[in-house]
Write a protein that holds these residues in place. Structure first.
Motif, PDB file in Angstrom:
ATOM      1  N   PHE B 144      31.513  89.704  99.562  1.00 25.99           N
ATOM      2  CA  PHE B 144      32.899  89.235  99.532  1.00 25.99           C
ATOM      3  C   PHE B 144      33.237  88.399 100.806  1.00 25.99           C
ATOM      4  O   PHE B 144      33.902  87.135 100.792  1.00 25.99           O
ATOM      5  N   SER B 150      36.058  85.859 104.517  1.00 24.62           N
ATOM      6  CA  SER B 150      37.121  86.969 104.966  1.00 24.62           C
ATOM      7  C   SER B 150      36.370  87.900 106.055  1.00 24.62           C
ATOM      8  O   SER B 150      35.261  87.808 106.344  1.00 24.62           O
ATOM      9  N   GLN B 152      36.748  91.359 106.020  1.00 24.09           N
ATOM     10  CA  GLN B 152      36.811  92.853 105.784  1.00 24.09           C
ATOM     11  C   GLN B 152      35.874  93.665 106.393  1.00 24.09           C
ATOM     12  O   GLN B 152      34.737  93.362 106.397  1.00 24.09           O
ATOM     13  N   LYS B 165      40.595  94.074  96.787  1.00 27.09           N
ATOM     14  CA  LYS B 165      41.122  93.096  97.744  1.00 27.09           C
ATOM     15  C   LYS B 165      40.853  91.790  97.312  1.00 27.09           C
ATOM     16  O   LYS B 165      39.791  91.320  96.750  1.00 27.09           O
ATOM     17  N   ASP B 166      41.557  90.754  97.447  1.00 30.90           N
ATOM     18  CA  ASP B 166      41.678  89.572  96.862  1.00 30.90           C
ATOM     19  C   ASP B 166      41.247  88.496  97.826  1.00 30.90           C
ATOM     20  O   ASP B 166      41.577  88.618  98.930  1.00 30.90           O
TER      21      ASP B 166
END
Lengths: 47, 793
Positions: B144, B150, B152, B165-166
């Motif tokens: 992701f 991102s 995360q 989570k988007d």
């Protein structure tokens, strides 16, 4: 009150308002994604 | 004979799985099905739970749960299939042969299944939605982060991601990808599985990216089977291919793609390999709505075709019901056979239909010789085994596995596990509070002091107004500065916690602490949120979502406030420096231990009066040890530091300024000489009698504790602002000890309470606030009385 006092007062007021906005924003976002390492409150704003 | 009777090192074949309900289904979904070979690796140091290996991965189970698993053929490994007997060399030659004949099926690409010039089914301007679905700890969040850029947090224990989570895929602005919690199947065993299942069923993403751990492919493909049944455009991402190939393994991608009927892309999320190809395929299947070519995994020639006939018969019966309910047909049929209540009620079947289905299923059970759930799980695993025989060459033992086995000999050894755990935790705290953290803290303090003195002198020279001078120096600099100096200690503690988590050690701690935690009514899995609680209570509360029982979740959430979070460190440091200089490490350790002891007492209380019953079964996968990636650790530390600084310059700064104002002015807005005449003093003095019995009968302490509800660090900034002459001169050692114990136990900060409210509701959030304050008051009273008895002042 001297000019320097007024300048300092303005800076303090600006910092205070900015901190307040930041705090309210963080509180409003509310929804914690459970990943405080990334966002403390919500990482949605990052995307 | 049951699995419990197996000896270390012995192998056996599973004969039957007893028990019932969700746990039994979970066992089946994890691959514990009749006919599977299992090997007992070891018992936890306290004799329970046990670690077994099946389908090439490690699983932990409690002895009590293994009593329901019957075994046979002990020490008689199943006859290896032709493929398994092949050497890697032979397999390589076979795969080369395959490559020569197995043309690339070209799924998820233009030109083969439709003309390149064909228009996409989905409108160009429509946002393409993707779900990232896979087993726990297979690298979803790493992928992701790669896909979205991102940051995360990723860890190395099952269940780091607890909520969806988007993000937007880099280079594809019209996309939205959702990182879902790791799941083992589409059976609703835990809350996370329901989150992921509902995402696919209700939100109907344009495509699913199913991430599969190539080093543990058999168990991972079990979820793939169920995703294929859901008839959603899908791409399979074979992650950790680098690890598999470096150990001599390989996968015939073309053959696998042909068999599964969806694009299969080999990737390594951590090494950023194959990601672009994966994205291209995912976007393609989403745009052209290319659904799996295969959703049927029952073999009409296997076991007399019992399962095949049953599933197809039910498909005919429920066809229009599934269509009306918007549910995929094949998925619904297999869930109906498994007895999934959520799906059965969504289908709105009438009594006659239910009875007909029951007869079909009973007939299948008779013919197949297995119960319904086992028969479906067996069907899926049979397909997977055949698929793997044709396409996968497994290495004998990966380097990572061999390394983990050697490390585990010590870290989870019978006599070494607990002493090593105590040593590791001791080392972490010693390095944090006595060596690295303290050294860096003194450096920061020097810097903050130098800046404060410089500004103070400059203001004196410039004859700045007295009130403004006081606000900046006594308020902001004193307050924020005192908290800032604790930044290095907090970052250091998080560094060690992240090293433990990322390496895979925390999963082992859960394994060997299970028996101990069961005595206080918890499962070993609860250790994960509790250890996270030493960092911050908010993610700790969220991490309880990985616990499959409501009872365990509630109990663990109620215990997280006892784990002293890093935000309390400035309070400890502040008082220890002022009153207990020279014994800082010892006092900090005592405080942490006090929190744990109170937590244990609390757990006994909860277990006896609030949450009677047994903790959830301990079914957990043990991941291989991995060296934490420098990028991941640096990123985590940066995020922690940034978060701390943001808090310092937002909520803590506001609290400092507001408190400075109310303690400098009276109700007529005149600046007061004596803080006793201030607004703050007048208002808070009303409540002071409440705190007198515990030795904290000072309005300034009360104010600091109230400000600590916003953020724990505020306690220190407030005290610094209010005690202009210094705390050491105004308080006694006994009061300081009472304040320390009160701060340790009283209500968590508002952010933690908000997350408790979200998880358990407002009633429990309120209970936590009142209960923790009452407990803190009683503990401080005891400390106060004990201090008076032994003559400490």
């Amino acid at each position: 009150m001297s000019a320097i006092d007024i300048v300092l007062l303005c800076i303090i007021a600006a910092v205070f308002v900015m901190a307040l906005i930041k705090t309210i924003k963080r509180a409003k976002k509310g929804e914690c994604c459970g990943d405080c390492s990334s966002c403390a409150y919500c990482s949605k704003s990052k995307r | 004979m049951t699995l419990k009777d197996l000896k270390i090192g012995q192998t056996a074949e599973i004969k039957s799985i007893g028990g019932q309900g969700a746990l039994r289904q979970h066992f089946l979904d994890m691959g514990l099905i009749p006919g599977t070979e299992v090997k007992l690796i070891k018992y936890a140091p306290m004799g329970d739970p046990m670690e077994i290996v099946l389908h090439g991965y490690s699983l932990t189970l409690r002895l009590a749960d293994t009593e329901s698993i019957e075994i046979c053929n002990i020490n008689a490994p199943k006859k290896k299939s032709k493929k398994e007997n092949k050497t890697v060399k032979e397999s390589k030659s076979k795969h080369t042969h395959h490559h020569n004949h197995n043309h690339h099926p070209g799924l998820g690409e233009g030109g083969r299944f439709h003309e390149k010039t064909d228009k996409p089914v989905v409108d160009e301007n429509e946002t393409l939605t993707f779900g990232l679905v896979g087993n726990q700890n297979c690298g979803k969040t790493t992928l992701f982060n790669r896909l979205t850029g991102s940051k995360q947090h990723v860890g190395n224990f099952p269940g780091v991601t607890v909520d969806r989570k988007d993000g937007v895929i880099k280079g594809y602005p019209n996309t939205k990808i959702t990182d879902l919690p790791g799941i083992y199947s589409m059976s609703p065993y835990t809350g996370e599985e329901i989150v992921s299942r509902n995402f696919v069923l209700d939100e109907k993403p344009n495509a699913i990216i199913n991430i599969v751990d190539a080093t543990n492919i058999e168990r991972n493909l079990y979820l793939t089977m169920q995703l294929l049944e859901m008839n959603v455009p899908m791409v399979v991402a074979l992650n950790m291919m680098d690890e598999l190939t470096s150990n001599g393994g390989s996968i015939d991608i073309n053959e696998m793609e042909k068999t599964l009927g969806v694009p299969v892309v080999p990737i390594s999320a951590i090494k950023n390999f194959g990601i672009e190809e994966l994205v291209e395929h995912a976007v393609h299947v989403a745009k052209y709505d290319e659904r799996p070519l295969r959703q049927d995994f029952c073999d009409r020639s296997e076991n007399g075709g019992a399962v095949h006939r049953c599933l197809h018969g039910i498909c005919h019966l429920i066809d229009h019901h599934a269509e009306k309910a918007g549910l995929p047909l094949k998925f619904s049929a297999s869930k109906v056979v498994e007895g999934d209540e959520l799906i059965i009620s969504s289908l709105k079947l009438d009594q006659n239909e239910k009875e007909t289905i029951e007869h079909i299923v009973l007939q299948m059970e008779n013919e197949r010789g297995l119960d319904r759930s086992a028969a479906i799980a067996d069907m899926r695993f049979s397909f997977i085994i055949k698929l793997c025989e044709n396409t996968v060459t497994k290495p004998e033992e990966s380097k990572e596995k061999a390394r983990s086995r050697k490390i585990d000999a010590v870290l989870t050894g019978k006599y070494t596990a607990i002493p090593t755990f105590i040593c590791i935790m001791g080392l972490v705290f010693w390095l944090t509070f006595d060596i690295i953290g303290t050294w860096m803290q003194s450096l920061t303090e020097m810097g903050v002091n130098a800046l404060t003195n410089f500004v103070d002198r400059s203001f004196s020279v410039a004859s700045v107004n007295e009130a403004i001078h006081s606000l900046i120096i006594d308020g902001i600099f004193e307050g924020i500065g005192s908290v800032l100096s604790f930044l290095p200690i907090i970052v250091t503690l998080f560094f060690f916690l992240s090293m433990l988590e990322d390496s895979g050690y925390i999963a082992r701690v859960a394994f060997f602490m299970d028996k101990l935690l069961r005595k206080i009514g918890l499962s070993g899995r609860s250790i994960v949120p509790l250890l996270i609680g030493f960092g911050c209570s908010v993610p700790a509360v969220m991490a309880t979502r990985t616990l499959p029982s409501e009872r365990d979740r509630k109990m663990t959430i109620l215990l997280t406030p006892f784990m002293s979070c890093t935000a309390k460190l400035p309070i400890y440091g502040f008082f220890i420096t002022a009153f207990f200089g020279g014994h800082s490490f010892l006092i900090v350790v005592l405080l942490y231990l006090a929190g744990i002891i109170f937590g244990i007492i609390g757990a006994f209380f909860y277990k006896t009066f609030l949450f009677k019953g047994e903790p959830v079964p301990f079914v957990m996968e043990l991941p291989n040890y991995r060296l934490p990636s420098a990028r991941n650790v640096v990123q985590l530390l940066w995020e922690k530091a940034k978060d701390f600084l943001q808090r310092a310059f937002s909520v803590i700064l506001i609290a400092t300024i507001v408190i400075w104002f109310f303690q400098k002015f009276d109700f007529q807005l005149n600046m007061v000489e004596d803080p006793q005449d201030s607004m703050l003093s007048v208002v808070t003095s009303v409540f002071v009698p409440l705190m007198k019995p515990i030795g904290l009968g000072d309005w300034r302490i009360l104010v600091s504790l109230i400000s600590g509800f916003m953020a724990k660090e505020s306690v220190v900034t407030t005290l610094n602002v209010l005690y202009t002459g210094g705390v050491a001169e105004s308080m006694t050692t006994l009061s300081a000890a009472c304040l320390l114990i009160f701060s340790l136990l009283y209500t968590p900060c508002i952010a933690a309470i908000a997350s408790i409210k979200r998880e358990l509701g407002i009633k429990w959030a309120f209970v936590v606030v009142v209960w923790q304050c009452a407990l803190a008051w009683i503990a401080a009273l005891l400390v106060h009385l004990a201090g008076l008895l032994i003559g400490v002042m």
